[in-house]
Design an enzyme around this catalytic site. Structure first.
Site, PDB file in Angstrom:
ATOM      1  N   CYS A  72     -41.499 -54.900  15.064  1.00 42.64           N
ATOM      2  CA  CYS A  72     -40.503 -54.063  15.750  1.00 42.64           C
ATOM      3  C   CYS A  72     -39.784 -54.881  16.816  1.00 42.64           C
ATOM      4  O   CYS A  72     -38.565 -54.769  16.986  1.00 42.64           O
ATOM      5  CB  CYS A  72     -41.158 -52.850  16.391  1.00 42.64           C
ATOM      6  SG  CYS A  72     -41.917 -51.721  15.214  1.00 42.64           S
TER       7      CYS A  72
ATOM      8  N   CYS B 158     -45.996 -52.903  18.171  1.00 43.17           N
ATOM      9  CA  CYS B 158     -45.610 -53.427  16.855  1.00 43.17           C
ATOM     10  C   CYS B 158     -44.848 -54.747  16.985  1.00 43.17           C
ATOM     11  O   CYS B 158     -43.740 -54.777  17.518  1.00 43.17           O
ATOM     12  CB  CYS B 158     -44.759 -52.375  16.142  1.00 43.17           C
ATOM     13  SG  CYS B 158     -43.956 -52.943  14.646  1.00 43.17           S
TER      14      CYS B 158
END
Length: 185
Positions: free
Chosen positions: A113, A110
Site C-alpha cells: 500500500c 501494508c
C-alpha cells in the site's frame, strides 16, 4: 477543467530593495516579501533562487542567493490531495459523485500500500477535474471493504455513477491504473 482560486498582482523584482551580498539570506528575502504583503495570501511564498558555492576541504559549502527569487503558489499541492473516506462520507463523496471516482483500499501496516500511494497521488494530479481520488483505510472502515468484497490490499476500485466498474488488486504500475481509468472517462 481549471478553476481560478485567487488572483494576485505581484510587483516586479526591480521593486524590491537591493540586498547587499553580505546580508542576503532566506530570512532577509522573507522579510522583504512580508513587507510587500506576499505573506498575507495563504499558500503564496517567495522561494529564493539558490546557487551553491565551492566547497573547501573541512568546511561546509557556502550558500549564495542570486538576485530575485521565485514566487511559488503552494495551493496546487493541496488542491489535488487524495483524501480519506469513511463510513460517514462514503455515500456523498463516492456514490453520489458526478465524475468517475478512484478509491484505494489500504491499511497503515501494508507494505505494498505504501508503494502505491505515490502512484495514486500522481494520478490524482494527472486527472484533476476529470477523476476524483480517495483512500479508504480498511482498519477504520471495515464495513465498506466488506460491502465490496475486499480480501487483499491494496485494491483500487473505479466507480462511475455510483456503480463499481473496475477493480485492480495489488501494487501495480501506473500504466495499469491509467489503462483502467481511461476506459471510464
Amino acid at each position: 477543467m481549471a478553476t481560478v482560486l485567487e488572483c494576485v498582482t505581484v510587483p516586479r523584482a526591480s521593486a524590491f530593495p537591493v540586498i547587499s551580498p553580505a546580508k542576503r539570506s532566506s530570512s532577509s528575502i522573507s522579510s522583504i516579501s512580508s513587507s510587500r504583503g506576499f505573506l498575507e495570501f495563504k499558500g503564496l511564498k517567495v522561494r529564493p533562487t539558490r546557487s551553491f558555492g565551492s566547497v573547501s576541504k573541512g568546511s561546509n559549502s557556502s550558500l549564495r542567493l542570486r538576485r530575485g527569487g521565485r514566487i511559488v503558489c503552494e495551493a496546487q499541492e493541496t488542491a489535488v490531495k487524495v483524501l480519506g473516506v469513511n463510513d460517514a462520507s462514503w455515500q456523498s463523496l463516492v456514490l453520489n459523485a458526478e465524475s468517475p471516482v478512484l478509491v484505494e483500499f489500504w491499511a497503515p501496516w501494508c507494505g505494498p500500500c505504501k508503494m502505491i500511494h505515490p502512484v495514486i497521488d500522481e494520478l490524482a494530479k494527472q486527472y484533476a477535474g476529470k477523476l476524483k481520488c480517495y483512500k479508504v483505510n480498511t482498519d477504520e472502515s471495515p464495513s465498506i471493504a466488506t460491502r465490496y468484497g475486499i480480501r487483499s490490499i491494496p485494491t483500487v476500485i473505479i466507480f462511475k455513477n455510483g456503480e463499481k466498474k473496475d477493480t485492480v488488486i495489488g501494487a501495480v504500475p501506473k500504466s495499469t491504473l491509467t489503462t483502467s481509468i481511461e476506459k471510464f472517462l
